[in-house]
Write a protein that holds these residues in place. Structure first.
Motif, PDB file in Angstrom:
ATOM      1  N   ILE A  18       0.824  -1.208   0.000  1.00  0.00           N
ATOM      2  CA  ILE A  18       0.000   0.000   0.000  1.00  0.00           C
ATOM      3  C   ILE A  18       0.857   1.256   0.000  1.00  0.00           C
ATOM      4  CG2 ILE A  18      -0.289   0.098   2.520  1.00  0.00           C
ATOM      5  CD1 ILE A  18      -2.865   1.017  -0.269  1.00  0.00           C
ATOM      6  N   ALA A  19       2.039   1.223   0.621  1.00  0.00           N
ATOM      7  CA  ALA A  19       2.906   2.403   0.623  1.00  0.00           C
ATOM      8  C   ALA A  19       3.420   2.694  -0.782  1.00  0.00           C
ATOM      9  CB  ALA A  19       4.072   2.208   1.591  1.00  0.00           C
ATOM     10  N   GLY A  20       3.939   1.671  -1.459  1.00  0.00           N
ATOM     11  CA  GLY A  20       4.453   1.886  -2.801  1.00  0.00           C
ATOM     12  C   GLY A  20       3.379   2.325  -3.775  1.00  0.00           C
ATOM     13  N   LEU A  21       2.203   1.716  -3.680  1.00  0.00           N
ATOM     14  CA  LEU A  21       1.102   2.091  -4.569  1.00  0.00           C
ATOM     15  C   LEU A  21       0.622   3.508  -4.293  1.00  0.00           C
ATOM     16  CD1 LEU A  21      -0.876  -1.257  -4.498  1.00  0.00           C
ATOM     17  CD2 LEU A  21       0.398  -0.324  -6.450  1.00  0.00           C
ATOM     18  N   ARG A  33       6.009  10.401 -14.580  1.00  0.00           N
ATOM     19  CA  ARG A  33       5.973   9.054 -15.146  1.00  0.00           C
ATOM     20  C   ARG A  33       6.468   8.077 -14.081  1.00  0.00           C
ATOM     21  NH1 ARG A  33       9.255   5.721 -18.652  1.00  0.00           N
ATOM     22  NH2 ARG A  33      10.932   7.283 -18.710  1.00  0.00           N
ATOM     23  N   VAL A  34       5.751   6.967 -13.904  1.00  0.00           N
ATOM     24  CA  VAL A  34       6.032   6.059 -12.788  1.00  0.00           C
ATOM     25  C   VAL A  34       6.102   4.616 -13.259  1.00  0.00           C
ATOM     26  CG1 VAL A  34       5.193   5.158 -10.577  1.00  0.00           C
ATOM     27  CG2 VAL A  34       4.895   7.580 -11.121  1.00  0.00           C
ATOM     28  N   THR A  35       7.093   3.893 -12.728  1.00  0.00           N
ATOM     29  CA  THR A  35       7.177   2.447 -12.877  1.00  0.00           C
ATOM     30  C   THR A  35       7.265   1.839 -11.487  1.00  0.00           C
ATOM     31  OG1 THR A  35       8.372   2.646 -14.974  1.00  0.00           O
ATOM     32  CG2 THR A  35       8.471   0.511 -13.845  1.00  0.00           C
ATOM     33  N   VAL A  36       6.380   0.886 -11.191  1.00  0.00           N
ATOM     34  CA  VAL A  36       6.395   0.185  -9.908  1.00  0.00           C
ATOM     35  C   VAL A  36       6.907  -1.235 -10.155  1.00  0.00           C
ATOM     36  CG1 VAL A  36       5.045  -0.576  -7.921  1.00  0.00           C
ATOM     37  CG2 VAL A  36       4.403   1.525  -9.136  1.00  0.00           C
ATOM     38  N   LEU A  37       7.921  -1.639  -9.408  1.00  0.00           N
ATOM     39  CA  LEU A  37       8.498  -2.969  -9.530  1.00  0.00           C
ATOM     40  C   LEU A  37       8.218  -3.759  -8.258  1.00  0.00           C
ATOM     41  CD1 LEU A  37      11.962  -2.022 -11.104  1.00  0.00           C
ATOM     42  CD2 LEU A  37       9.859  -2.706 -12.279  1.00  0.00           C
ATOM     43  N   GLU A  38       7.525  -4.881  -8.399  1.00  0.00           N
ATOM     44  CA  GLU A  38       7.117  -5.698  -7.265  1.00  0.00           C
ATOM     45  C   GLU A  38       7.707  -7.101  -7.405  1.00  0.00           C
ATOM     46  OE1 GLU A  38       5.706  -7.759  -4.207  1.00  0.00           O
ATOM     47  OE2 GLU A  38       5.560  -5.572  -4.332  1.00  0.00           O
ATOM     48  N   ALA A  39       8.342  -7.575  -6.327  1.00  0.00           N
ATOM     49  CA  ALA A  39       9.011  -8.878  -6.382  1.00  0.00           C
ATOM     50  C   ALA A  39       8.024 -10.035  -6.479  1.00  0.00           C
ATOM     51  CB  ALA A  39       9.905  -9.047  -5.159  1.00  0.00           C
ATOM     52  N   SER A  40       6.896  -9.939  -5.773  1.00  0.00           N
ATOM     53  CA  SER A  40       5.946 -11.045  -5.739  1.00  0.00           C
ATOM     54  C   SER A  40       5.045 -11.015  -6.970  1.00  0.00           C
ATOM     55  CB  SER A  40       5.104 -10.989  -4.466  1.00  0.00           C
ATOM     56  OG  SER A  40       4.156  -9.950  -4.544  1.00  0.00           O
ATOM     57  N   ASP A  41       4.112 -11.956  -7.016  1.00  0.00           N
ATOM     58  CA  ASP A  41       3.226 -12.042  -8.175  1.00  0.00           C
ATOM     59  C   ASP A  41       1.930 -11.272  -8.002  1.00  0.00           C
ATOM     60  OD1 ASP A  41       1.990 -13.581  -6.293  1.00  0.00           O
ATOM     61  OD2 ASP A  41       1.915 -15.420  -7.484  1.00  0.00           O
ATOM     62  N   ARG A  42       1.837 -10.445  -6.957  1.00  0.00           N
ATOM     63  CA  ARG A  42       0.616  -9.675  -6.749  1.00  0.00           C
ATOM     64  C   ARG A  42       0.950  -8.353  -6.082  1.00  0.00           C
ATOM     65  NH1 ARG A  42      -1.387  -9.176  -1.692  1.00  0.00           N
ATOM     66  NH2 ARG A  42      -0.341 -10.362  -0.063  1.00  0.00           N
ATOM     67  N   VAL A  43      -0.016  -7.428  -6.111  1.00  0.00           N
ATOM     68  CA  VAL A  43       0.137  -6.165  -5.397  1.00  0.00           C
ATOM     69  C   VAL A  43      -0.594  -6.267  -4.058  1.00  0.00           C
ATOM     70  CG1 VAL A  43       0.253  -4.902  -7.572  1.00  0.00           C
ATOM     71  CG2 VAL A  43      -1.941  -5.099  -6.373  1.00  0.00           C
ATOM     72  N   GLY A  44      -0.287  -5.339  -3.160  1.00  0.00           N
ATOM     73  CA  GLY A  44      -1.054  -5.246  -1.926  1.00  0.00           C
ATOM     74  C   GLY A  44      -0.305  -5.554  -0.654  1.00  0.00           C
ATOM     75  N   GLY A  45       0.816  -6.277  -0.730  1.00  0.00           N
ATOM     76  CA  GLY A  45       1.572  -6.569   0.484  1.00  0.00           C
ATOM     77  C   GLY A  45       0.748  -7.274   1.530  1.00  0.00           C
ATOM     78  N   LYS A  46       0.664  -6.658   2.720  1.00  0.00           N
ATOM     79  CA  LYS A  46      -0.049  -7.291   3.840  1.00  0.00           C
ATOM     80  C   LYS A  46      -1.561  -7.110   3.766  1.00  0.00           C
ATOM     81  CE  LYS A  46       3.913  -8.426   5.476  1.00  0.00           C
ATOM     82  NZ  LYS A  46       4.745  -7.716   4.495  1.00  0.00           N
ATOM     83  N   GLU A 235      -5.294  -0.198  -9.960  1.00  0.00           N
ATOM     84  CA  GLU A 235      -6.089   0.053 -11.164  1.00  0.00           C
ATOM     85  C   GLU A 235      -6.023   1.527 -11.559  1.00  0.00           C
ATOM     86  OE1 GLU A 235     -10.683  -0.530 -12.828  1.00  0.00           O
ATOM     87  OE2 GLU A 235     -10.174  -1.095 -10.771  1.00  0.00           O
ATOM     88  N   SER A 236      -6.115   2.401 -10.550  1.00  0.00           N
ATOM     89  CA  SER A 236      -6.035   3.838 -10.815  1.00  0.00           C
ATOM     90  C   SER A 236      -4.655   4.220 -11.353  1.00  0.00           C
ATOM     91  CB  SER A 236      -6.353   4.620  -9.540  1.00  0.00           C
ATOM     92  OG  SER A 236      -6.244   6.013  -9.743  1.00  0.00           O
ATOM     93  N   VAL A 237      -3.621   3.611 -10.786  1.00  0.00           N
ATOM     94  CA  VAL A 237      -2.252   3.882 -11.258  1.00  0.00           C
ATOM     95  C   VAL A 237      -2.126   3.515 -12.731  1.00  0.00           C
ATOM     96  CG1 VAL A 237       0.140   3.047 -11.081  1.00  0.00           C
ATOM     97  CG2 VAL A 237      -1.108   3.711  -9.005  1.00  0.00           C
ATOM     98  N   ARG A 238      -2.633   2.346 -13.083  1.00  0.00           N
ATOM     99  CA  ARG A 238      -2.548   1.914 -14.488  1.00  0.00           C
ATOM    100  C   ARG A 238      -3.376   2.807 -15.402  1.00  0.00           C
ATOM    101  NH1 ARG A 238      -2.763  -3.653 -11.930  1.00  0.00           N
ATOM    102  NH2 ARG A 238      -0.670  -4.534 -12.250  1.00  0.00           N
TER     103      ARG A 238
END
Length: 484
Positions: A18-21, A33-46, A235-238
């Protein structure tokens, strides 16, 4: 070229919790312009939405503190206004001395203003010990002090063991005798710094709260689960043109001669004007080791607690539960679970969507408790059912169960945490175009994570005021974290 959000810069955000998003969302609103890189296969963390027996539920954090504006405001910005819901009941219990007792009122994170507030929870000796506070010499808090240590010195250990510990443990899965009062309960720390009597300090906090007459719910949920918040933000970010790449762990972060940043994830090298690291402390430490070894050393020292959430679904016809939203459990009583939430009673939308089903969950695991989490899922379900039966009489068989483990899920805030965060930010501040955010800095709750994200966005734009304010005045998380 600017990374401040004037529309010309490119910022890479490492981590899609949630912090990164939230950081990405804020940057895009400013035209960056923004690129978000996430190690796992989903967003949302905890924050993790899911289903059990067909019912939509949260398998991570399930509520957010509404007295802070950040989380509710972000939910509104991403189109969730109509789904915001307060708890259907705010009445909770304490399972102590073998009985479910109403959660006492008139306290600040378990610290009472008068002994009367804890009648029935404490022994006669424990109540009498509270009365000695007014006659004791002043206990200095200095730069920081452990909540449990200070409260025990003023009011006795029974207050800590029976009330402060389960309340703080519900937020941090931690040990009240290690947790920083300055970071975890800042309003109490500030009051204790200026009062000889702790109970007098609590009464002043309560008087100020009454004078402010804050209205509206303390906590807020989202129909469908708080776990739907990061999905809506993503979704909003995209939609705004941001790029979110999952399954893309960042392995290298280096400054370039041009003043920008080189970010390596897999076999892909990206370049950015600025980077926000919104990853847990161990990951952040590894990435910062080359450019800021001092910050990396501080981050390496951050400890985490692990826990598991056990969700159980029952046929409603088979179950009669006590009223209220659930109960907390003092560790001193020796039970395995540390809390239980009666989700179908706490959240009206669960009951409305699933009238024939009753969903509840327990939490297991505290700081330093690793053996219990090594047990099989079936064992965690069995010990949860045992404790639920002892506490509430619930003896029915669930129609479905689900165990979700949050390994190293909750950063710990020991004495001196505020000073560590200040040092980290000081080191990071020497590197233009770099900022950090997340649960390990200013508070573990959802609003705190979002606030740290916004401060990071401001920082890469050259405005350090928000980061300095958070460092000086962390966000009290109450029950807004990943635990119960």
């Amino acid at each position: 070229m600017s990374a401040t959000g004037t529309g010309t810069g490119h910022v890479i955000v490492v981590g899609a919790g949630i912090a990164g998003l939230a950081a990405a969302h804020r940057l895009l609103r400013r035209g960056t312009r923004v690129t978000v890189l996430e190690a796992s296969d989903r967003v949302g963390g905890k924050l993790l939405p899911g289903e059990i027996a067909g019912a939509r539920v949260d398998f991570g954090a399930e509520s957010m503190l509404a007295r802070r504006p950040e989380a509710v405001a972000l939910a509104r910005e991403v189109g969730l206004t109509d789904r915001l819901q307060p708890p259907a009941t705010a009445t909770a219990s304490l399972w102590t001395r073998g009985v479910l007792r109403p959660m006492p009122k008139g306290h600040v994170m378990g610290v009472p203003g008068t002994a009367d507030a804890l009648t029935g929870v404490l022994s006669d000796e424990g109540l009498a010990r509270i009365g000695q506070d007014a006659d004791l010499p002043r206990t200095e808090v200095g730069e920081d002090v452990a909540v449990g240590e200070y409260v025990a010195a003023r009011l006795g250990r029974e207050v800590v063991d029976r009330l402060v510990e389960p309340l703080l443990g519900g937020v941090y899965a931690g040990d009240a005798y290690r947790i920083s009062m300055r970071s975890a309960v800042p309003q109490l720390f500030q009051a204790a710094s200026t009062h000889d009597s702790l109970t007098a300090a609590v009464r002043e906090i309560q008087a100020k709260a009454a004078a402010n007459q804050q209205t509206g719910p303390v906590f807020m949920g989202i129909a469908g689960g708080v776990g739907s918040l990061p999905l809506a933000v993503a979704e909003s970010v995209r939609e705004r043109g941001g790029d979110i790449v999952t399954g893309s762990p960042v392995t290298e972060l280096r400054r370039e001669a041009s003043g920008g940043w080189r970010v390596v994830a897999g076999d892909r090298v990206r370049h950015a004007d600025a980077v926000i690291v919104a990853a847990p402390a161990p990951v952040a430490a590894a990435l910062l080791r080359t450019e800021s070894p001092a910050a990396a050393t501080e981050l390496t020292a951050v400890e985490y607690a692990s826990m598991a959430l056990v969700t159980l679904a029952y046929r409603r016809a088979d179950v009669t539960l006590p009223e209220g939203s659930g109960f907390l459990v003092p560790p001193v009583d020796g039970h395995t679970i540390k809390a239980s939430t009666f989700a179908s009673q706490k959240w009206g939308w669960i009951a409305e969507e699933n009238p024939d089903l009753l969903v509840l969950r327990t939490s297991v695991g505290r700081y330093g408790e690793t053996a219990i989490l090594e047990r099989e899922d079936a064992d965690l379900v069995a010990v949860s059912r045992h404790d639920l039966r002892e506490a509430t009489g619930l003896d029915a068989a669930p129609v479905e169960t689900r165990v979700v483990r949050w390994t190293d899920g909750l950063p710990q805030y020991p004495v001196g945490h505020h000073a560590r965060v200040a040092r980290i930010r000081e080191h990071i501040g020497k590197l233009p175009g770099l900022a950090v955010c997340g649960a390990q800095y200013d508070g573990v709750g959802i609003p705190a994570c979002i606030a740290s994200a916004y401060a990071a966005v401001d920082q890469i734009g050259g405005d350090l005021s928000a980061a300095r304010e958070l460092t000086a005045n962390p966000v009290q998380s109450l029950h807004g974290g990943a635990g119960e």
